[in-house]
Design a protein around this motif. Structure first.
Motif, PDB file in Angstrom:
ATOM      1  N   ARG A   1      -1.947   2.250  -0.153  1.00  0.00           N
ATOM      2  CA  ARG A   1      -1.986   3.459   0.672  1.00  0.00           C
ATOM      3  C   ARG A   1      -2.786   3.266   1.958  1.00  0.00           C
ATOM      4  NH1 ARG A   1      -2.890   6.615   3.860  1.00  0.00           N
ATOM      5  NH2 ARG A   1      -2.591   8.880   3.893  1.00  0.00           N
ATOM      6  N   HIS A   2      -3.759   2.343   1.959  1.00  0.00           N
ATOM      7  CA  HIS A   2      -4.592   2.151   3.163  1.00  0.00           C
ATOM      8  C   HIS A   2      -3.779   1.700   4.367  1.00  0.00           C
ATOM      9  CE1 HIS A   2      -4.407  -1.975   1.536  1.00  0.00           C
ATOM     10  NE2 HIS A   2      -4.584  -2.374   2.776  1.00  0.00           N
TER      11      HIS A   2
ATOM     12  N   ASN B   1      -3.403   4.494   6.743  1.00  0.00           N
ATOM     13  CA  ASN B   1      -4.562   5.082   7.404  1.00  0.00           C
ATOM     14  C   ASN B   1      -4.312   5.148   8.908  1.00  0.00           C
ATOM     15  OD1 ASN B   1      -5.812   5.245   4.947  1.00  0.00           O
ATOM     16  ND2 ASN B   1      -7.170   3.499   5.253  1.00  0.00           N
TER      17      ASN B   1
ATOM     18  N   GLN C   1       0.364  11.039   0.259  1.00  0.00           N
ATOM     19  CA  GLN C   1      -0.890  11.585   0.788  1.00  0.00           C
ATOM     20  C   GLN C   1      -0.833  11.738   2.311  1.00  0.00           C
ATOM     21  OE1 GLN C   1      -4.486   9.727  -0.887  1.00  0.00           O
ATOM     22  NE2 GLN C   1      -3.175   8.774  -2.439  1.00  0.00           N
TER      23      GLN C   1
ATOM     24  N   GLU D   1      -2.798  10.284  10.391  1.00  0.00           N
ATOM     25  CA  GLU D   1      -3.297  11.601  10.779  1.00  0.00           C
ATOM     26  C   GLU D   1      -2.982  11.942  12.229  1.00  0.00           C
ATOM     27  OE1 GLU D   1      -5.239   9.831   7.435  1.00  0.00           O
ATOM     28  OE2 GLU D   1      -5.238   9.143   9.516  1.00  0.00           O
TER      29      GLU D   1
ATOM     30  N   PRO E   1      -1.748   3.385  -4.957  1.00  0.00           N
ATOM     31  CA  PRO E   1      -3.067   3.564  -4.343  1.00  0.00           C
ATOM     32  C   PRO E   1      -3.586   2.318  -3.630  1.00  0.00           C
ATOM     33  CG  PRO E   1      -3.029   4.543  -6.533  1.00  0.00           C
ATOM     34  CD  PRO E   1      -1.725   3.810  -6.378  1.00  0.00           C
TER      35      PRO E   1
ATOM     36  N   CYS F   1       3.545   2.406  -0.387  1.00  0.00           N
ATOM     37  CA  CYS F   1       2.340   3.202  -0.153  1.00  0.00           C
ATOM     38  C   CYS F   1       2.174   4.352  -1.136  1.00  0.00           C
ATOM     39  CB  CYS F   1       2.319   3.704   1.289  1.00  0.00           C
ATOM     40  SG  CYS F   1       2.217   2.347   2.490  1.00  0.00           S
ATOM     41  N   ILE F   2       3.097   4.492  -2.099  1.00  0.00           N
ATOM     42  CA  ILE F   2       2.850   5.436  -3.188  1.00  0.00           C
ATOM     43  C   ILE F   2       1.858   4.830  -4.179  1.00  0.00           C
ATOM     44  CG2 ILE F   2       5.162   6.420  -2.951  1.00  0.00           C
ATOM     45  CD1 ILE F   2       5.828   5.064  -5.685  1.00  0.00           C
TER      46      ILE F   2
ATOM     47  N   LYS G   1       3.259  14.624  -0.442  1.00  0.00           N
ATOM     48  CA  LYS G   1       2.028  14.653  -1.241  1.00  0.00           C
ATOM     49  C   LYS G   1       1.837  13.336  -1.992  1.00  0.00           C
ATOM     50  CE  LYS G   1       2.155  19.683  -1.798  1.00  0.00           C
ATOM     51  NZ  LYS G   1       2.397  20.812  -2.747  1.00  0.00           N
ATOM     52  N   MET G   2       2.929  12.737  -2.444  1.00  0.00           N
ATOM     53  CA  MET G   2       2.857  11.455  -3.137  1.00  0.00           C
ATOM     54  C   MET G   2       2.317  10.362  -2.211  1.00  0.00           C
ATOM     55  SD  MET G   2       5.823   9.857  -5.555  1.00  0.00           S
ATOM     56  CE  MET G   2       7.053   9.950  -4.268  1.00  0.00           C
TER      57      MET G   2
ATOM     58  N   SER H   1      -1.645  17.443   5.597  1.00  0.00           N
ATOM     59  CA  SER H   1      -1.023  18.720   5.230  1.00  0.00           C
ATOM     60  C   SER H   1      -0.157  19.291   6.351  1.00  0.00           C
ATOM     61  CB  SER H   1      -2.103  19.729   4.851  1.00  0.00           C
ATOM     62  OG  SER H   1      -2.998  19.950   5.934  1.00  0.00           O
TER      63      SER H   1
END
Length: 469
Positions: free
Chosen positions: A268-269, A272, A115, A275, A265, A262-263, A112-113, A118
């Protein structure tokens, strides 16, 4: 013969004298034992100081800038110490429920940290597990991918399975392929694009894949990297993910080094495109204040790992496992036994918190940026590839007459500063250039250490250039 040996009775005075003698003997023995213990302990400490410490490369030194960091911290050390004290062998849930449950919880926290999607959470079909190293993580991912492909195409198709990665991918993938039985001629090493800061070009991967398909081969595994070892390059995850998805391939992401960043913000990109990944890995023991070893692996569907790695001998059967009501991490890894590694990661997260950990990462990136600016201020040096995180790749620019293109020049400079014992650097080769790597990441490193390293490099540069005149 004395009455002491004939069994005759002692009078009161003799009894008191005997008791005093016993007491003296007892304390004398204890005193001698303490002296012996102190002697042994003293010898041991002296041996550690004289024979061990001089031969240790001090990874926690603020002047350590080689390879990538291997962080230690008070929280990590305490967790490691507690783990050693408990000394459990937590292969199944029943062997220590708290170890398994805490690992599930902490890996969900970390996902979750970062992102992560799920699907990587334990509440979905996936989940996280702590491996020893990124080498183990890519191996188990490859084994799961291999068995998934063999189930689809038949057991006799092993010789047709093809793996894709760039020439900047960690050598652990090559070793994993050797262990997994992937034919060496079916490992496609695509040359990274120097114009894209040594990230792999999706077009080059697609081209190699098309050729293999036309030859009747079976592409089944793509490995992308976020923060390559040589230059901290970031491969294009969205494009590679689409290639994998279109061809029903397993998509693995190795973020062993840069995953920690990447924790934050603002970084974090770089994830990307995760997923589309089937597995994602990062090392908490590199840049996350967690003592070695602690490599975090998440999978989108844990059933593939379990089907590939599960064993169930009679002596390991138990009610909880047979009911499929618990997690048995022995089925997510190569070895059977496993340590209580989640304890130290839990303590790092609990005692430091996300905000402090983000500040810690940003501090190192700022120091690397500072070093990059120092390099740019001296025309004798060049930054070989743009800095992305806390690694700076640079070299001493060789004279035009240097037929070795600066290889010996930069090797001698590196050897000179390393031999001084004041700092430690490592190197790589990019586009045929011998390049020095300056990786900021030791917990105690401050700006003054970076400045001192820079002064040492400048002085050594003057020496080696002077020898060429």
């Amino acid at each position: 013969m004395s009455r002491w040996h004939t069994g005759s009775k002692l009078d009161g005075k003799s009894k008191r004298r005997y008791k005093v003698k016993q007491k003296d003997c007892f304390f004398d023995a204890r005193r001698k034992k303490k002296e012996i213990d102190r002697g042994f302990a003293g010898n041991l400490v002296a041996d550690i100081q004289q024979k061990i410490i001089p031969g240790v490369t001090h990874w926690q030194s603020p002047n350590y800038f080689a390879y990538y960091p291997s962080n230690s911290s008070t929280a990590g050390f305490l967790g490691e110490m507690l783990s050693a004290a408990f000394n459990i062998v937590g292969f199944s849930w029943i062997t220590s429920p708290a170890a398994t449950e805490l690992e599930v919880i902490v890996l969900d926290w970390f996902a979750k940290m970062l992102q992560l999607p799920s699907q990587f959470l334990s509440t979905a079909l996936g989940g996280g597990v702590i491996q020893g190293t990124a080498s183990e993580a890519v191996l188990v991912a490859l084994l799961a991918a291999r068995d998934r492909a063999l189930k689809k195409h038949g057991k006799h198709s092993l010789e047709k399975l093809v793996v894709y990665a760039s020439d900047q991918t960690h050598s652990a993938l090559q070793k994993a392929c050797q262990i997994a039985g992937i034919f060496s001629e079916n490992v496609r090493v695509v040359i990274a694009d120097c114009n894209k800061n040594y990230a792999v070009a999706p077009e080059a991967v697609s081209e190699a894949l098309s050729i293999d398909l036309s030859s009747g081969l079976i592409p089944f595994f793509i490995c992308a990297t976020v923060g390559t070892t040589s230059s901290s390059a970031v491969d294009p995850l969205p494009e590679l993910g689409q290639i994998a998805k279109s061809n029903d391939m397993w998509f693995h992401i190795d973020a062993a080094y840069a995953g920690s960043a990447c924790i934050c913000p603002e970084y974090r990109h770089h994830l990307n495109g995760v997923e589309e990944a089937d597995s994602f890995n990062m090392n908490a023991h590199k840049w996350f204040l967690t003592n070695f070893d602690c490599s975090l692996l998440w999978v989108k569907d844990r059933s593939f790992l379990i089907q590939s790695l599960s064993t169930n001998p009679e002596f390991l059967k138990n009610k909880a496992s047979q009911a499929n009501s618990v997690v048995d991490f022995k089925d997510w890894q190569i070895p059977l036994g496993r340590r209580f590694r989640s304890l130290k990661l839990w303590m790092v997260l609990r005692l430091y918190g996300v905000d402090n950990l983000q500040s810690y990462i940003r501090k190192h990136i700022h120091l690397a940026e500072h070093f990059e600016q120092l390099l740019l201020s001296d025309s004798r040096f060049e930054v070989v590839t743009p800095r992305t995180f806390s690694l700076v790749c640079f070299r001493l620019v060789p004279p035009t007459s240097d037929h070795e293109n600066g290889r010996k020049l930069n090797y001698d400079m590196m050897d000179g500063v390393n031999s001084s014992g004041k700092i430690f650097l490592s190197h790589t080769v990019l586009s045929g250039k011998f390049v020095l790597r300056f990786a900021v990441g030791a917990p105690l490193t401050e700006e003054r250490h970076v400045d001192a390293a820079w002064k040492l490099l400048q002085d050594e540069a003057t020496k080696v250039l002077g020898k060429m005149v």
